[in-house]
Design an enzyme around this catalytic site. Structure first.
Site, PDB file in Angstrom:
ATOM      1  N   ASP A  48      17.672  71.989 -14.720  1.00 18.12           N
ATOM      2  CA  ASP A  48      17.784  72.419 -13.334  1.00 18.12           C
ATOM      3  C   ASP A  48      16.390  72.588 -12.735  1.00 18.12           C
ATOM      4  O   ASP A  48      15.600  73.398 -13.218  1.00 18.12           O
ATOM      5  CB  ASP A  48      18.535  73.759 -13.334  1.00 18.12           C
ATOM      6  CG  ASP A  48      19.205  74.035 -12.012  1.00 18.12           C
ATOM      7  OD1 ASP A  48      18.596  73.735 -10.969  1.00 18.12           O
ATOM      8  OD2 ASP A  48      20.319  74.563 -12.017  1.00 18.12           O
ATOM      9  N   ASP A  49      16.058  71.798 -11.726  1.00 18.06           N
ATOM     10  CA  ASP A  49      14.757  71.908 -11.042  1.00 18.06           C
ATOM     11  C   ASP A  49      13.573  71.534 -11.931  1.00 18.06           C
ATOM     12  O   ASP A  49      12.479  72.073 -11.762  1.00 18.06           O
ATOM     13  CB  ASP A  49      14.494  73.349 -10.529  1.00 18.06           C
ATOM     14  CG  ASP A  49      15.368  73.740  -9.363  1.00 18.06           C
ATOM     15  OD1 ASP A  49      16.143  72.905  -8.880  1.00 18.06           O
ATOM     16  OD2 ASP A  49      15.257  74.919  -8.931  1.00 18.06           O
ATOM     17  N   CYS A  84      20.099  71.146  -5.676  1.00 20.38           N
ATOM     18  CA  CYS A  84      21.062  71.105  -6.785  1.00 20.38           C
ATOM     19  C   CYS A  84      22.405  70.462  -6.480  1.00 20.38           C
ATOM     20  O   CYS A  84      22.742  69.418  -7.016  1.00 20.38           O
ATOM     21  CB  CYS A  84      21.338  72.517  -7.300  1.00 20.38           C
ATOM     22  SG  CYS A  84      19.869  73.430  -7.750  1.00 20.38           S
ATOM     23  N   ASP A 333      18.460  67.694 -12.090  1.00 20.60           N
ATOM     24  CA  ASP A 333      19.104  67.423 -10.797  1.00 20.60           C
ATOM     25  C   ASP A 333      18.090  67.057  -9.721  1.00 20.60           C
ATOM     26  O   ASP A 333      18.304  66.152  -8.918  1.00 20.60           O
ATOM     27  CB  ASP A 333      20.018  68.575 -10.357  1.00 20.60           C
ATOM     28  CG  ASP A 333      19.379  69.945 -10.458  1.00 20.60           C
ATOM     29  OD1 ASP A 333      18.174  70.037 -10.787  1.00 20.60           O
ATOM     30  OD2 ASP A 333      20.077  70.946 -10.208  1.00 20.60           O
ATOM     31  N   ASN A 334      16.973  67.784  -9.677  1.00 22.02           N
ATOM     32  CA  ASN A 334      15.915  67.491  -8.700  1.00 22.02           C
ATOM     33  C   ASN A 334      14.600  67.998  -9.273  1.00 22.02           C
ATOM     34  O   ASN A 334      14.593  68.703 -10.290  1.00 22.02           O
ATOM     35  CB  ASN A 334      16.220  68.155  -7.346  1.00 22.02           C
ATOM     36  CG  ASN A 334      16.561  69.618  -7.472  1.00 22.02           C
ATOM     37  OD1 ASN A 334      17.741  70.009  -7.451  1.00 22.02           O
ATOM     38  ND2 ASN A 334      15.549  70.461  -7.641  1.00 22.02           N
TER      39      ASN A 334
END
Ligand SMILES: *[C@@H]1O[C@H](CO)[C@@H](O)[C@H](O)[C@H]1NC(C)=O
Ligand SMILES: *[C@@H]1O[C@H](CO)[C@@H](O)[C@H](O)[C@H]1NC(C)=O
Ligand SMILES: *[C@@H]1O[C@H](CO)[C@@H](O)[C@H](O)[C@H]1NC(C)=O
Ligand SMILES: *[C@@H]1O[C@H](CO)[C@@H](O)[C@H](O)[C@H]1NC(C)=O
Length: 598
Positions: A48-49, A84, A333-334
Site C-alpha cells: 500500500d503506497d 488506493c 496500488d500507487n
C-alpha cells in the site's frame, strides 16, 4: 478470444513435454510444470503506497533475494490513478477508472459501496478466476470504506477464503480488525498488523494447498501506508484525523537511524515547481524536514515485516513442493512522494514518484534477475494474470498482457509498435499526510488527466488540470519534473515561447500529446492499448515518432479539438470535462479549435 504471441511463447516455456529443450528448463533451473495437468498457482503480494523512486526496494533484501534476483522487474510499470481504491478497482477489473467510475476512496464517488453499486462485485478478477476453475483467497485490505458495518452488505464476491482487514481499523497498525469468510470481525488490538496478516496468509495457503484446485492467493498488507489511529477517527472533531508516520514492528523500530529522504533535485526545491496548488507550496522548514525524514525511516521500517512475509511465503511454497509451479507477483496500488516539489508526504499527484510503482514477477518461464523498461500499467495486470493462467482474454479489458519472457520483451521492443503510453487520471481533492498537512489545509482541486510517454528517443509527461493549466516535462533532461515547458507566468495557457523539444517546436509535440490524451481520457478496450492505431486506421502510426511526421501536421495541429475542462469536479462528471471523443465514429464533440485553445 484475443491471444497474443506472448501466450504461445509462455505456454511453450511452461509446458513440460518430451521435446522440451535443456535451454527451456534452464530458464530457472527447475523442471517446469505441465499446464494441462498442473495449472500454475499465483501468490499476489500487493503493498500500500509503496514507492519506487524513494528507494524503498533497496531496503528489502529478502524481496531482492527471492523475487528480484529470481524474477523479472518492470521498472516502467505505472498505476493509472494514484490513490488506493480507484487504483485497486482498476487492478482487479483491468479497466481504467473512467470505465469503472470508482474514482475516490469513499462514497459517493468511490469506496467499497461504489464498487458494489457499479455492479463490479459480480464482475471482477476473483469471480472470473473462479469461473476458470481457480480457488481464490485474500487477506488484507481490499478497498477503502469496506467496514465493520458494511462487510456483509454484500460480502465481496468471488472468494473461496478470506481474511479481510476492515475500516475503520485498516490503517491502525497496532489495533487491526480482520474478518474471516462470513464470520464476525475479530479485533487484534496490541498485535502488529503485518504479522497478524502473515499468520492469516499461512493459514489461507494451507487451505489452498489442501484443496484439489489451483489457487490465486492475494496478500495485501498495509505497509508502508501511514498509520491512522481508530481513536482519532471515532472521536470528534473529525476534521483532525492525522495520517501519521507508519508504525514498524517492535523488532524493526530502531533500524536505519541515519537514513533520510533522498536529496534529489526535486526535493524541497528553492523555486516553486509543478502547476496549480503544487506551485503555491512554500518551501519546507528544518522542523518539517526532520519530521518527513522520520516519516521516511518509518516507512522503510514498516516494510521490513513485509520483507519477512515475502521470505516466509517463499519458504512455505517450497515446503509444499509447489514453488516451481507458482507465480509470485509483487506490486503496490500507487506510489508516494515525500518532500518532492515541496509536498508533504502523500500521493494523488501525477508526478513520477506517485505513479511509477514496483512490479516484480517470478515463476515458471519468467527470466531470473532481469530488469526491463517495457511500459506497462495496472490495467494490464488482470489481462496478464489471465494470460499466465491460460484464460481467454476479455474484450472489455482496457489493458493488455505484459510481455513476460525475454523473447516477448525483446519482440515488443523491436516491433516498431512498442507501447509507449500510460494514461493517468485523477478526480477530487488532494490530501496531504503527516502532522503538517492533514486537515490543516483547505481543499485543493486535484482533478487532472495526463500522459506518461516513454519511448525510443523521448521520455515525457504531459498533463491538463481542471483549471486548464498544462504541464510538459522532458524527463531525460529533467527527471525531477521541475521545468514545466508549458508554464506561463500570466495564466493557464500553453507556452507561446519559441521552445523546441526533440528538435521540434514544443507546440508540435503538444498537439500530438493532447490528441493522444483526448482519446485516452475516455477510451475503452483496445483503443486504450493502441490509441495511435485508432487515430490512424491505415496502420502507419504506432508511436509519437511516427505521429510527428509532417504529413500529419494538419491533422494534429488544425483539425483536432483540445482536452479542456469547464469546472473542477470531485468525480467523473462528463459535462465538466469538455469535448468528448466518440469511440465508434472518432468524432470530437463540441470541440474548441486549436486557435481558440491557444
Ligand atoms: C515549520 O513549518 C511548519 C509547517 O508549515 C510550521 O507548522 C512550523 O511552525 C514551522 N516551524 C518553524 C520553526 O518555523
Ligand atoms: C543479478 O544481476 C546483477 C546485475 O546484472 C548482477 O550483478 C548480480 O550478480 C546478479 N545476481 C544473481 C543472483 O544472478
Ligand atoms: C475548485 O474548483 C471549483 C470549481 O471549478 C472552484 O469554484 C473553486 O474555487 C476551486 N477551489 C480552489 C481552492 O481552487
Ligand atoms: C460517476 O458516478 C457519479 C456518482 O454516482 C455520477 O454522478 C456520475 O454521473 C458518474 N459518471 C458517469 C460517467 O457515469
Amino acid at each position: 478470444m484475443r491471444q497474443s504471441f506472448l501466450s504461445a511463447a509462455l505456454l511453450a516455456a511452461v509446458a513440460v513435454n518430451s521435446t522440451a529443450t535443456p535451454d527451456q528448463h534452464a530458464l530457472n533451473n527447475t523442471p517446469l510444470p505441465d499446464r494441462e495437468t498442473q495449472r500454475p498457482n499465483v501468490v499476489f503480494i500487493l503493498t500500500d503506497d509503496q514507492d519506487v523512486h524513494l528507494d524503498s526496494l533497496e531496503y528489502m533484501p529478502l524481496l531482492r533475494k527471492h523475487l528480484i534476483e529470481k524474477g523479472t522487474q518492470f521498472t516502467k510499470h505505472y498505476c493509472t490513478t494514484a490513490v488506493c481504491c480507484p487504483s485497486r478497482v482498476t487492478l482487479w477489473t483491468g479497466k481504467a477508472a473512467h470505465n469503472t467510475n470508482v474514482t475516490d476512496v469513499s462514497p459517493p464517488y468511490g469506496g467499497y459501496p461504489k464498487f458494489v453499486s457499479q455492479g463490479l462485485n459480480k464482475n471482477y478478477l476473483p469471480v472470473w478466476l473462479q469461473q476458470a476453475g481457480y480457488n481464490t483467497y485474500y487477506t488484507g485490505k481490499l478497498f477503502n470504506a469496506h467496514t465493520i458495518l458494511n462487510y456483509f452488505a454484500p460480502f465481496p464476491g468471488g472468494f473461496t477464503g478470506t481474511e479481510f482487514l476492515l475500516d475503520p481499523h485498516t490503517y491502525d497498525y497496532m489495533n487491526s480488525v480482520f474478518q474471516r469468510n462470513k464470520l464476525p470481525p475479530v479485533s487484534h488490538k496490541g498485535e502488529y498488523s503485518t504479522d497478524v496478516l502473515t499468520k492469516k496468509a499461512y493459514g489461507l495457503l494451507a487451505e489452498a494447498v489442501k484443496a484439489d484446485k489451483p489457487f490465486f492467493l492475494t496478500l495485501a498488507p498495509i505497509g508502508p501506508h501511514s498509520n491512522i489511529n481508530v481513536k482519532d477517527l471515532l472521536t470528534p472533531p473529525f476534521g483532525g484525523i492525522v495520517f501519521d508516520a507508519p508504525i514498524p514492528a517492535k523488532r524493526h523500530e530502531n533500524l536505519f537511524p541515519d537514513v533520510k529522504v533522498p536529496r534529489t533535485a526535486n526535493f524541497n526545491p528553492d523555486s516553486p515547481s509543478g502547476a496549480n496548488w503544487v506551485r503555491e507550496l512554500k518551501q519546507l522548514n528544518e522542523t518539517n524536514i526532520e519530521y518527513i525524514d522520520h516519516f521516511y525511516r518509518s516507512r522503510l521500517r514498516a516494510l521490513q515485516a513485509v520483507d519477512e512475509l515475502v521470505e516466509g511465503v517463499i519458504a512455505k511454497l517450497e515446503d509444499y513442493g509447489i514453488l516451481d509451479n507458482t507465480y509470485i507477483v509483487y506490486s503496490s496500488d500507487n506510489g508516494f512522494h515525500i518532500g518532492q516539489h515541496r509536498l508533504q508526504p502523500g500521493k494523488s499527484c501525477g508526478y513520477e514518484e506517485d505513479i511509477n510503482v514496483p512490479l516484480i514477477i517470478r515463476g515458471p518461464g519468467i527470466s531470473a534477475n532481469l530488469t526491463t523498461d517495457v511500459v506497462s500499467t495496472h490495467t494490464d495486470l488482470a489481462p496478464t494474470f489471465f494470460e499466465l493462467l491460460g484464460i481467454p482474454l476479455r474484450d472489455d479489458f482496457d489493458g493488455t498482457p505484459i510481455p513476460l519472457t525475454k523473447e516477448a520483451i525483446a519482440q515488443a521492443k523491436n516491433s516498431g509498435t512498442r507501447r509507449e503510453h500510460v494514461g493517468v487520471e485523477y478526480w477530487g481533492i488532494a490530501g496531504g499526510e503527516g502532522i503538517y498537512d492533514s486537515g490543516l489545509v483547505g481543499p485543493r482541486n486535484n482533478t487532472y488527466k495526463s500522459i506518461r510517454l516513454y519511448g525510443e528517443g523521448y521520455n515525457l509527461y504531459y498533463s491538463t488540470w481542471c483549471s486548464n493549466e498544462h504541464e510538459l516535462y522532458n524527463l531525460d533532461d529533467d527527471p525531477g519534473q521541475l521545468n514545466n515547458l508549458l508554464f506561463e507566468e500570466d495564466g493557464p495557457k500553453p507556452s507561446t515561447k519559441p521552445l523546441t523539444l526533440l528538435g521540434y517546436p514544443v507546440s508540435k509535440i503538444v498537439a500530438r500529446l493532447d490528441t493522444l490524451l483526448f482519446l485516452l481520457k475516455s477510451c475503452k478496450g483496445q483503443v486504450c492499448v493502441k490509441p495511435w492505431e485508432k487515430l490512424h486506421p491505415e496502420g502507419d502510426v504506432h508511436t509519437l515518432k511516427d505521429a510527428l511526421s509532417s504529413n500529419f501536421d494538419n491533422f494534429y495541429e488544425i483539425e483536432q479539438t483540445r482536452v479542456s475542462f469547464t469546472t473542477c469536479q470531485p468525480g467523473y462528471i462528463i459535462s465538466a470535462e469538455g469535448p468528448q471523443f466518440d469511440q465508434d465514429g472518432l468524432i470530437f464533440r463540441d470541440g474548441l479549435s486549436w486557435d481558440q485553445w491557444t
